[in-house]
Design a protein around this motif. Structure first.
Motif, PDB file in Angstrom:
ATOM      1  N   ASP A 173       7.000 -15.282   6.568  1.00 57.81           N
ATOM      2  CA  ASP A 173       6.511 -14.659   5.270  1.00 57.81           C
ATOM      3  C   ASP A 173       7.563 -14.804   4.291  1.00 57.81           C
ATOM      4  O   ASP A 173       7.349 -13.928   3.276  1.00 57.81           O
ATOM      5  CB  ASP A 173       6.113 -13.331   5.853  1.00 57.81           C
ATOM      6  CG  ASP A 173       4.953 -13.013   6.403  1.00 57.81           C
ATOM      7  OD1 ASP A 173       3.892 -13.633   5.788  1.00 57.81           O
ATOM      8  OD2 ASP A 173       4.526 -12.102   7.149  1.00 57.81           O
ATOM      9  N   GLY A 203       5.202 -12.631   2.088  1.00 55.09           N
ATOM     10  CA  GLY A 203       3.815 -12.020   2.411  1.00 55.09           C
ATOM     11  C   GLY A 203       3.790 -10.897   3.351  1.00 55.09           C
ATOM     12  O   GLY A 203       4.720 -10.771   3.894  1.00 55.09           O
ATOM     13  N   GLU A 205       3.292 -10.124  -1.447  1.00 52.91           N
ATOM     14  CA  GLU A 205       1.852 -10.682  -1.421  1.00 52.91           C
ATOM     15  C   GLU A 205       1.118  -9.887  -0.276  1.00 52.91           C
ATOM     16  O   GLU A 205       1.495 -10.576   0.909  1.00 52.91           O
ATOM     17  CB  GLU A 205       1.998 -11.916  -1.836  1.00 52.91           C
ATOM     18  CG  GLU A 205       0.204 -12.470  -1.818  1.00 52.91           C
ATOM     19  CD  GLU A 205      -0.522 -12.058  -3.151  1.00 52.91           C
ATOM     20  OE1 GLU A 205      -1.705 -12.227  -3.045  1.00 52.91           O
ATOM     21  OE2 GLU A 205       0.198 -11.929  -4.016  1.00 52.91           O
ATOM     22  N   ILE A 237      -1.411  -9.855   2.420  1.00 49.97           N
ATOM     23  CA  ILE A 237      -2.272 -11.242   2.848  1.00 49.97           C
ATOM     24  C   ILE A 237      -3.186 -10.843   4.244  1.00 49.97           C
ATOM     25  O   ILE A 237      -2.801  -9.736   4.905  1.00 49.97           O
ATOM     26  CB  ILE A 237      -1.320 -12.415   3.439  1.00 49.97           C
ATOM     27  CG1 ILE A 237      -0.529 -11.891   4.684  1.00 49.97           C
ATOM     28  CG2 ILE A 237      -0.591 -12.780   2.343  1.00 49.97           C
ATOM     29  CD1 ILE A 237       0.108 -13.135   5.101  1.00 49.97           C
ATOM     30  N   ILE A 267       2.415 -15.964   5.057  1.00 50.15           N
ATOM     31  CA  ILE A 267       2.166 -16.576   3.799  1.00 50.15           C
ATOM     32  C   ILE A 267       2.392 -18.027   4.046  1.00 50.15           C
ATOM     33  O   ILE A 267       1.413 -18.918   3.423  1.00 50.15           O
ATOM     34  CB  ILE A 267       3.312 -15.816   2.940  1.00 50.15           C
ATOM     35  CG1 ILE A 267       2.732 -16.158   1.481  1.00 50.15           C
ATOM     36  CG2 ILE A 267       4.788 -16.514   3.034  1.00 50.15           C
ATOM     37  CD1 ILE A 267       1.409 -15.444   0.840  1.00 50.15           C
TER      38      ILE A 267
END
Length: 286
Positions: A133, A145, A173, A175, A182
């Motif tokens: 991630d 992520g 981010e 997800i 990610i």
């Protein structure tokens, strides 16, 4: 930059950390591996040994020094060396894998860094976070992520805080959990070049990358769910992918990249690809 470190995903790679393949077996770690187990496909215990040897050969052929984590039969997914730590420009950060059969991976990775005389920069304590991630988009910029199944927001914020204190930009981010990490959706291949599954990545993430001047090689959702995005740069326009990532490999070659594509199918069926299997230890500045 420290003597050991990486400030990008694409600086010339000199040293890499790999995990032990001898204890690997498929476990229900993700939607990918659960589908493999549900298919009834038999697991060949000789396959991960042979395929990992092919991966090691690819690194050595490329002039990369391979370092190894000590094996532990209680850690079958330890072969995915990406997840127990992450190398930064300031040294390694020891992470916290989420699943029961991975939590103990902190022990061999700490022993490795201590034994190799590589100073550990930080250790995450706020929650679970895995190296799949964490992506260094370019010098001074990190992408983390956050799917909550593997990487919890508290741990993502802890890591982001350390980097922000050093003046780095960090994007966290969200997800969908089905993508695990990610790096199933985004891989940085070269300066201003990324592989992205735009069907599944958020519009905001795609726009953010394009706003930074990145050209995007688009990978379909079907391919991404078979680790078709998951590749690792060696630097100097060379990339290790996997043989079955035919769409991405063709696009990279069309862009003039040299692609090394060992057969990693036993690992991809278990939920991890070329990027998942390795942690960069030392790269030239990006």
């Amino acid at each position: 930059m420290t003597a050991w470190g990486a400030d990008s995903e694409y600086g010339l790679l000199h040293d890499v950390l790999l995990g032990p393949p001898e204890h690997f077996r498929w476990l229900p770690t993700s939607a990918i591996s659960k589908a493999t187990l549900a298919s009834g496909e038999p697991f060949d215990p000789a396959a991960p040994i042979a395929q990992h040897a092919e991966l090691v050969s690819a690194y050595e052929t490329a002039g990369v020094t391979v370092h190894r984590l000590a094996g532990d039969p209680s850690l079958p997914y330890q072969v995915f060396a990406r997840d127990s730590s992450v190398m930064t420009a300031f040294g390694p950060v020891v992470l916290q894998p989420a699943q029961r059969w991975r939590r103990g991976e902190y022990a061999p990775v700490i022993r490795f860094y201590q034994g190799a005389d590589i100073p550990i920069w930080q250790m995450v304590t706020a929650g679970s976070i895995e190296g799949g991630d964490v992506t260094i988009v370019e010098p001074g910029c990190m992408l983390i992520g956050n799917g909550e199944e593997r990487t919890q927001i508290q741990a993502a914020e802890q890591l982001a805080g350390w980097l922000r204190e050093q003046g780095w930009e960090v994007r966290i981010e969200p997800i969908p959990g089905q993508f695990v990490h990610i790096d199933v959706l985004v891989s940085i291949l070269a300066p201003k070049l990324a592989a992205v599954c735009t069907e599944a990545a958020s519009g905001g993430l795609v726009a953010w990358l394009r706003g930074k001047g990145f050209e995007i090689l688009d990978v379909s959702l079907a391919d991404a769910l078979h680790l078709g995005v998951n590749a690792i740069s060696l630097g100097s326009d060379r990339v290790i992918s996997t043989r079955h990532s035919e769409s991405l490999n063709a696009q990279m070659r069309a862009h003039g990249l040299e692609v090394l594509d060992p057969d990693l199918s036993t690992f991809t069926r278990g939920g991890g690809g070329a990027h998942c299997l390795a942690q960069a230890l030392r790269r030239d500045p990006g």
